[in-house]
Design a protein around this motif. Structure first.
Motif, PDB file in Angstrom:
ATOM      1  N   GLY A   1      30.148  17.887  -8.591  1.00  0.00           N
ATOM      2  CA  GLY A   1      28.734  18.162  -8.737  1.00  0.00           C
ATOM      3  C   GLY A   1      27.889  16.919  -8.612  1.00  0.00           C
ATOM      4  N   ILE A   2      26.594  17.141  -8.767  1.00  0.00           N
ATOM      5  CA  ILE A   2      25.624  16.057  -8.770  1.00  0.00           C
ATOM      6  C   ILE A   2      24.740  16.255  -9.993  1.00  0.00           C
ATOM      7  N   GLU A   3      24.423  15.138 -10.635  1.00  0.00           N
ATOM      8  CA  GLU A   3      23.590  15.161 -11.837  1.00  0.00           C
ATOM      9  C   GLU A   3      22.338  14.334 -11.592  1.00  0.00           C
TER      10      GLU A   3
ATOM     11  N   THR B   1      16.033   9.703 -20.031  1.00  0.00           N
ATOM     12  CA  THR B   1      17.248   9.156 -20.625  1.00  0.00           C
ATOM     13  C   THR B   1      18.042  10.246 -21.338  1.00  0.00           C
ATOM     14  N   ASN B   2      17.361  11.264 -21.845  1.00  0.00           N
ATOM     15  CA  ASN B   2      18.030  12.296 -22.628  1.00  0.00           C
ATOM     16  C   ASN B   2      18.201  13.631 -21.909  1.00  0.00           C
ATOM     17  N   VAL B   3      17.449  13.914 -20.858  1.00  0.00           N
ATOM     18  CA  VAL B   3      17.490  15.223 -20.196  1.00  0.00           C
ATOM     19  C   VAL B   3      18.013  15.072 -18.774  1.00  0.00           C
ATOM     20  N   GLN B   4      19.061  15.825 -18.463  1.00  0.00           N
ATOM     21  CA  GLN B   4      19.655  15.802 -17.130  1.00  0.00           C
ATOM     22  C   GLN B   4      19.790  17.228 -16.593  1.00  0.00           C
ATOM     23  N   PHE B   5      19.801  17.332 -15.263  1.00  0.00           N
ATOM     24  CA  PHE B   5      20.065  18.587 -14.569  1.00  0.00           C
ATOM     25  C   PHE B   5      21.323  18.412 -13.747  1.00  0.00           C
ATOM     26  N   ARG B   6      22.102  19.502 -13.630  1.00  0.00           N
ATOM     27  CA  ARG B   6      23.338  19.471 -12.847  1.00  0.00           C
ATOM     28  C   ARG B   6      23.366  20.598 -11.826  1.00  0.00           C
ATOM     29  N   LEU B   7      23.941  20.313 -10.688  1.00  0.00           N
ATOM     30  CA  LEU B   7      24.291  21.307  -9.684  1.00  0.00           C
ATOM     31  C   LEU B   7      25.788  21.127  -9.483  1.00  0.00           C
ATOM     32  N   GLU B   8      26.561  22.220  -9.653  1.00  0.00           N
ATOM     33  CA  GLU B   8      28.010  22.063  -9.784  1.00  0.00           C
ATOM     34  C   GLU B   8      28.769  23.193  -9.087  1.00  0.00           C
TER      35      GLU B   8
ATOM     36  N   SER C   1      22.744  23.621 -14.356  1.00  0.00           N
ATOM     37  CA  SER C   1      22.726  23.438 -15.806  1.00  0.00           C
ATOM     38  C   SER C   1      21.664  22.428 -16.196  1.00  0.00           C
ATOM     39  N   VAL C   2      21.206  22.552 -17.423  1.00  0.00           N
ATOM     40  CA  VAL C   2      20.336  21.543 -18.021  1.00  0.00           C
ATOM     41  C   VAL C   2      21.044  21.056 -19.280  1.00  0.00           C
ATOM     42  N   GLN C   3      21.023  19.753 -19.503  1.00  0.00           N
ATOM     43  CA  GLN C   3      21.712  19.216 -20.669  1.00  0.00           C
ATOM     44  C   GLN C   3      20.829  18.194 -21.376  1.00  0.00           C
ATOM     45  N   TYR C   4      21.129  18.038 -22.658  1.00  0.00           N
ATOM     46  CA  TYR C   4      20.408  17.086 -23.500  1.00  0.00           C
ATOM     47  C   TYR C   4      21.415  16.107 -24.076  1.00  0.00           C
TER      48      TYR C   4
ATOM     49  N   SER D   1      27.747   2.672 -27.428  1.00  0.00           N
ATOM     50  CA  SER D   1      28.737   3.540 -28.068  1.00  0.00           C
ATOM     51  C   SER D   1      28.741   4.862 -27.318  1.00  0.00           C
ATOM     52  N   PRO D   2      29.772   5.676 -27.512  1.00  0.00           N
ATOM     53  CA  PRO D   2      29.795   6.985 -26.835  1.00  0.00           C
ATOM     54  C   PRO D   2      28.577   7.827 -27.229  1.00  0.00           C
ATOM     55  N   ARG D   3      28.122   8.642 -26.280  1.00  0.00           N
ATOM     56  CA  ARG D   3      26.976   9.519 -26.516  1.00  0.00           C
ATOM     57  C   ARG D   3      27.422  10.972 -26.427  1.00  0.00           C
ATOM     58  N   ILE D   4      26.873  11.793 -27.309  1.00  0.00           N
ATOM     59  CA  ILE D   4      27.170  13.226 -27.335  1.00  0.00           C
ATOM     60  C   ILE D   4      26.090  13.951 -26.538  1.00  0.00           C
ATOM     61  N   TYR D   5      26.493  14.991 -25.793  1.00  0.00           N
ATOM     62  CA  TYR D   5      25.527  15.807 -25.067  1.00  0.00           C
ATOM     63  C   TYR D   5      25.915  17.276 -25.163  1.00  0.00           C
ATOM     64  N   THR D   6      24.935  18.126 -24.938  1.00  0.00           N
ATOM     65  CA  THR D   6      25.167  19.563 -24.919  1.00  0.00           C
ATOM     66  C   THR D   6      24.344  20.161 -23.789  1.00  0.00           C
ATOM     67  N   GLY D   7      24.790  21.279 -23.254  1.00  0.00           N
ATOM     68  CA  GLY D   7      24.068  21.877 -22.139  1.00  0.00           C
ATOM     69  C   GLY D   7      24.338  23.361 -22.008  1.00  0.00           C
TER      70      GLY D   7
END
Length: 189
Positions: A150-152, A157-164, A184-187, A30-36
């Motif tokens: 960007g690149i992520e 599974t829950n924590v990602q970093f982005r360069l954008e 950025s860091v996102q959860y 199912s779709p997943r929600i994230y915030t960062g």
């Protein structure tokens, strides 16, 4: 020596944690929600040929965002960007905005994804021009399309970093351009 051993132990622990956490990263039932949250640097420049002025400065910016990832390729994001004040000799500008963007990702591995994004930014700007006898301030707002890439990197599974990188070309009489590089860091819930 102790510092080197500590860093080595931390790196090994992170790699071990990282490899075990990626087993189900591409499984979407199912779709997943994230915030960062993110921090970056931006360049703001414009040229006003009617008044024979130009402006060019760099400053910091902060952003917060929330999104929905529908599958491993498509996401939709709502973001707030707060751009710090930029100034040039006798002019100052401060901008903030809210954006909505679609993000198309291409997973390169279980940990790395490259992506492109595009959307719409609603912005407000305050300009101040210093004069020998005081200053003149004005506010303006608008809405414009923007794009980015960007690149992520998925740490877990829950924590990602982005360069954008994002490019904003604001449609105003002075045609201001903004180039933004951020991390950025996102959860992901």
């Amino acid at each position: 020596m102790i510092k080197t051993l500590s860093l080595s132990a931390l790196a090994l622990a992170t790699l071990g944690f990282n490899s075990t956490a990626h087993a189900d990263i591409s499984d979407f039932d199912s779709p997943r929600i994230y915030t960062g949250i993110g921090y970056g640097q931006y360049s703001f420049e414009f040229e006003d040929s009617d008044n024979d002025t130009d402006f060019d400065d760099d400053a910091q910016m902060l952003k917060g965002y929330v999104g929905t990832q529908f599958n491993e390729y498509l996401s939709l994001e709502l973001a707030y960007q707060n751009f710090d004040e930029v100034s040039d000799i006798d002019s100052k500008a401060e901008i903030d905005g809210v954006s909505l963007a679609a993000r198309l990702g291409l997973p390169l591995s279980e940990s790395f994804t490259v992506y492109a994004k595009g959307g719409w930014l609603e912005w407000d700007a305050d300009y101040t021009q210093e004069l020998p006898v005081g200053s003149i301030s004005t506010s303006t707002d608008g809405g414009d399309a923007f794009y980015g890439a960007g690149i992520e990197y998925a740490l877990t599974t829950n924590v990602q970093f982005r360069l954008e990188y994002e490019r904003y070309k604001l449609d105003d009489d002075i045609d201001p351009d903004m180039d933004v590089a951020s991390v950025s860091v996102q959860y992901m819930f």
